[in-house]
Write a protein that holds these residues in place. Structure first.
Motif, PDB file in Angstrom:
ATOM      1  N   GLY A   1       0.650  -1.245  -0.010  1.00 45.89           N
ATOM      2  CA  GLY A   1      -0.008   0.018   0.037  1.00 45.89           C
ATOM      3  C   GLY A   1       0.881   1.177  -0.003  1.00 45.89           C
ATOM      4  N   ARG A   2       0.231   2.414   0.575  1.00 40.74           N
ATOM      5  CA  ARG A   2       0.921   3.611   0.361  1.00 40.74           C
ATOM      6  C   ARG A   2       2.360   3.712   1.168  1.00 40.74           C
ATOM      7  NH1 ARG A   2       0.929   7.325   4.242  1.00 40.74           N
ATOM      8  NH2 ARG A   2      -0.843   6.261   5.159  1.00 40.74           N
ATOM      9  N   VAL A   3       2.098   3.119   2.317  1.00 36.00           N
ATOM     10  CA  VAL A   3       3.555   2.971   3.279  1.00 36.00           C
ATOM     11  C   VAL A   3       4.595   2.141   2.751  1.00 36.00           C
ATOM     12  CG1 VAL A   3       4.364   2.739   5.675  1.00 36.00           C
ATOM     13  CG2 VAL A   3       2.096   4.010   5.194  1.00 36.00           C
ATOM     14  N   GLY A   4       4.110   0.819   2.383  1.00 33.01           N
ATOM     15  CA  GLY A   4       5.093  -0.333   2.236  1.00 33.01           C
ATOM     16  C   GLY A   4       5.467   0.178   0.713  1.00 33.01           C
ATOM     17  N   LEU A   5       5.004   0.645  -0.092  1.00 31.71           N
ATOM     18  CA  LEU A   5       5.319   0.876  -1.576  1.00 31.71           C
ATOM     19  C   LEU A   5       6.491   2.206  -1.474  1.00 31.71           C
ATOM     20  CD1 LEU A   5       5.288  -0.224  -4.334  1.00 31.71           C
ATOM     21  CD2 LEU A   5       3.403   1.479  -4.969  1.00 31.71           C
ATOM     22  N   ARG A   6       6.003   2.980  -0.871  1.00 31.48           N
ATOM     23  CA  ARG A   6       6.933   4.163  -0.466  1.00 31.48           C
ATOM     24  C   ARG A   6       8.186   3.859   0.147  1.00 31.48           C
ATOM     25  NH1 ARG A   6       3.324   9.343   1.510  1.00 31.48           N
ATOM     26  NH2 ARG A   6       2.083   9.719  -0.697  1.00 31.48           N
ATOM     27  N   THR A   7       8.087   2.908   1.072  1.00 30.29           N
ATOM     28  CA  THR A   7       9.292   2.471   1.802  1.00 30.29           C
ATOM     29  C   THR A   7      10.276   1.526   0.727  1.00 30.29           C
ATOM     30  OG1 THR A   7       8.161   2.135   3.796  1.00 30.29           O
ATOM     31  CG2 THR A   7      10.174   1.212   3.531  1.00 30.29           C
TER      32      THR A   7
ATOM     33  N   GLU B   1      -5.022  -7.826  -5.170  1.00 25.45           N
ATOM     34  CA  GLU B   1      -4.332  -7.903  -6.595  1.00 25.45           C
ATOM     35  C   GLU B   1      -4.144  -6.642  -7.288  1.00 25.45           C
ATOM     36  OE1 GLU B   1      -3.541 -10.510  -8.199  1.00 25.45           O
ATOM     37  OE2 GLU B   1      -4.384 -12.153  -6.982  1.00 25.45           O
ATOM     38  N   ALA B   2      -5.131  -5.488  -6.863  1.00 23.35           N
ATOM     39  CA  ALA B   2      -4.897  -4.282  -7.427  1.00 23.35           C
ATOM     40  C   ALA B   2      -3.410  -3.916  -7.025  1.00 23.35           C
ATOM     41  CB  ALA B   2      -6.013  -3.425  -7.187  1.00 23.35           C
ATOM     42  N   MET B   3      -3.340  -3.781  -5.883  1.00 21.88           N
ATOM     43  CA  MET B   3      -1.860  -3.503  -5.336  1.00 21.88           C
ATOM     44  C   MET B   3      -0.777  -4.358  -5.865  1.00 21.88           C
ATOM     45  SD  MET B   3      -2.644  -2.425  -1.372  1.00 21.88           S
ATOM     46  CE  MET B   3      -4.190  -1.202  -0.968  1.00 21.88           C
ATOM     47  N   VAL B   4      -0.876  -5.629  -5.939  1.00 18.77           N
ATOM     48  CA  VAL B   4      -0.021  -6.368  -6.403  1.00 18.77           C
ATOM     49  C   VAL B   4       0.375  -5.946  -8.049  1.00 18.77           C
ATOM     50  CG1 VAL B   4       0.644  -8.693  -7.487  1.00 18.77           C
ATOM     51  CG2 VAL B   4      -0.360  -8.354  -5.266  1.00 18.77           C
TER      52      VAL B   4
ATOM     53  N   ARG C   1       3.762  -3.239 -11.820  1.00 24.51           N
ATOM     54  CA  ARG C   1       4.011  -2.148 -12.893  1.00 24.51           C
ATOM     55  C   ARG C   1       5.268  -1.264 -12.654  1.00 24.51           C
ATOM     56  NH1 ARG C   1      -1.707  -1.779 -12.742  1.00 24.51           N
ATOM     57  NH2 ARG C   1      -1.551   0.061 -11.631  1.00 24.51           N
ATOM     58  N   GLU C   2       5.837  -1.247 -11.267  1.00 21.94           N
ATOM     59  CA  GLU C   2       7.126  -0.286 -11.115  1.00 21.94           C
ATOM     60  C   GLU C   2       8.276  -1.372 -10.911  1.00 21.94           C
ATOM     61  OE1 GLU C   2       6.636   2.482  -7.914  1.00 21.94           O
ATOM     62  OE2 GLU C   2       4.811   2.686  -8.299  1.00 21.94           O
ATOM     63  N   SER C   3       8.122  -2.565 -11.334  1.00 20.74           N
ATOM     64  CA  SER C   3       9.110  -3.641 -11.417  1.00 20.74           C
ATOM     65  C   SER C   3       9.608  -4.109 -10.272  1.00 20.74           C
ATOM     66  CB  SER C   3      10.158  -3.063 -12.192  1.00 20.74           C
ATOM     67  OG  SER C   3       9.862  -2.575 -13.663  1.00 20.74           O
ATOM     68  N   PHE C   4       8.725  -4.015  -9.068  1.00 15.59           N
ATOM     69  CA  PHE C   4       9.130  -4.803  -7.999  1.00 15.59           C
ATOM     70  C   PHE C   4       8.813  -6.226  -8.204  1.00 15.59           C
ATOM     71  CE2 PHE C   4       8.372  -0.534  -6.175  1.00 15.59           C
ATOM     72  CZ  PHE C   4       9.814  -0.163  -5.721  1.00 15.59           C
ATOM     73  N   THR C   5       9.588  -6.985  -7.373  1.00 13.75           N
ATOM     74  CA  THR C   5       9.240  -8.746  -7.077  1.00 13.75           C
ATOM     75  C   THR C   5       8.196  -8.548  -6.076  1.00 13.75           C
ATOM     76  OG1 THR C   5      11.489  -9.177  -7.721  1.00 13.75           O
ATOM     77  CG2 THR C   5      10.072 -10.515  -6.419  1.00 13.75           C
ATOM     78  N   VAL C   6       7.021  -9.207  -6.458  1.00 19.52           N
ATOM     79  CA  VAL C   6       6.172  -9.206  -5.442  1.00 19.52           C
ATOM     80  C   VAL C   6       5.312 -10.691  -5.221  1.00 19.52           C
ATOM     81  CG1 VAL C   6       3.573  -8.384  -4.721  1.00 19.52           C
ATOM     82  CG2 VAL C   6       5.260  -7.004  -6.253  1.00 19.52           C
ATOM     83  N   VAL C   7       5.491 -11.131  -4.116  1.00 22.11           N
ATOM     84  CA  VAL C   7       4.686 -12.332  -3.712  1.00 22.11           C
ATOM     85  C   VAL C   7       3.554 -12.280  -3.396  1.00 22.11           C
ATOM     86  CG1 VAL C   7       4.789 -14.393  -2.166  1.00 22.11           C
ATOM     87  CG2 VAL C   7       6.817 -13.540  -3.018  1.00 22.11           C
TER      88      VAL C   7
END
Length: 233
Positions: free
Chosen positions: A9-15, A33-36, A41-47
């Motif tokens: 979310g906002r906090v996790g993604l900014r961090t 799913e939307a946050m995933v 899209r920002e090229s982060f590895t997401v589980v």
């Protein structure tokens, strides 16, 4: 270093963005799913999954992580994830909501390496910016303590004092002093305070308004309103 961040979310993604910009390796865990998709899209590895489940943490590489940041808005998920991460020898950082009472903070603060409440810092930062930048929140240390950076103004009653002459309230301590356009240093008692100087102060919320009056020069009513209840809001 390698990090696992729970919550995109906002906090996790900014961090995550800050850590990546500094060259660290990280994996995000998110069940929405939307946050995933946004993080991908920002090229982060997401589980994709529940970060409070050990199998999901293992999929994210908790075994090789240096630290785990449980930064969702769900306290139970955050606490459970931190307990699992502790088992793997990770440093743990747990987010709580600022609405939780001090006894709740103390309950969990003993179980993890660090507790953060970014909503408070976000609100502080926004208000400080609106006030013109003479006060900047650096960190919440505990529910009743905050580290702030204050800039001396021409209206400050302590303008012209030496550091040795500056007397703050009993529940406030100067941690660092910096002249205008110079780096922060350990305070010297013979150094004089001038307009534009910065002071880093550790203070109890109850005395923040008094500190602001002395260093920034705010009127008592203005300083009290800006300090608010439970921090500089």
């Amino acid at each position: 270093m390698r990090f696992v961040i729970i919550g995109a979310g906002r906090v996790g993604l900014r961090t995550a963005r800050v850590l990546r910009e500094e060259g660290h390796d990280l994996t995000l865990i998110e069940r929405d799913e939307a946050m995933v998709r946004r993080a991908q899209r920002e090229s982060f590895t997401v589980v994709t999954g529940d970060g409070s489940r050990e199998s999901i943490l293992e999929d994210a590489g908790v075994e090789s992580a240096d630290a785990v940041g449980a930064l969702t808005s769900d306290l139970n998920v955050n606490f459970t994830a931190c307990m699992i991460a502790t088992h793997y020898g990770c440093r743990t950082v747990m987010r709580i909501d600022e609405a939780y009472r001090e006894e709740i903070y103390r309950k969990y603060a003993d179980e993890v390496d660090e507790v953060v409440y970014p909503e408070r810092l976000g609100a502080i930062g926004a208000k400080n910016a609106l006030l013109g930048g003479t006060i900047r929140a650096i960190a919440d240390v505990a529910p009743n303590l905050q580290i702030v950076e204050l800039t001396v103004t021409d209206e400050a009653p302590t303008n012209g004092y030496t550091m040795g002459e500056l007397e703050l309230p009993a529940d406030a301590t100067i941690l660092a002093h910096g002249k205008r356009d110079r780096s922060l240093e350990i305070p010297s008692p013979d150094e004089s305070l001038e307009i534009g100087d910065r002071l880093v102060v550790l203070a109890d919320f109850d005395v923040l308004s008094d500190v602001r009056q002395l260093v920034v020069g705010e009127r008592p009513t203005q300083a009290a309103a800006n300090a608010g209840t439970g921090g500089i809001n």
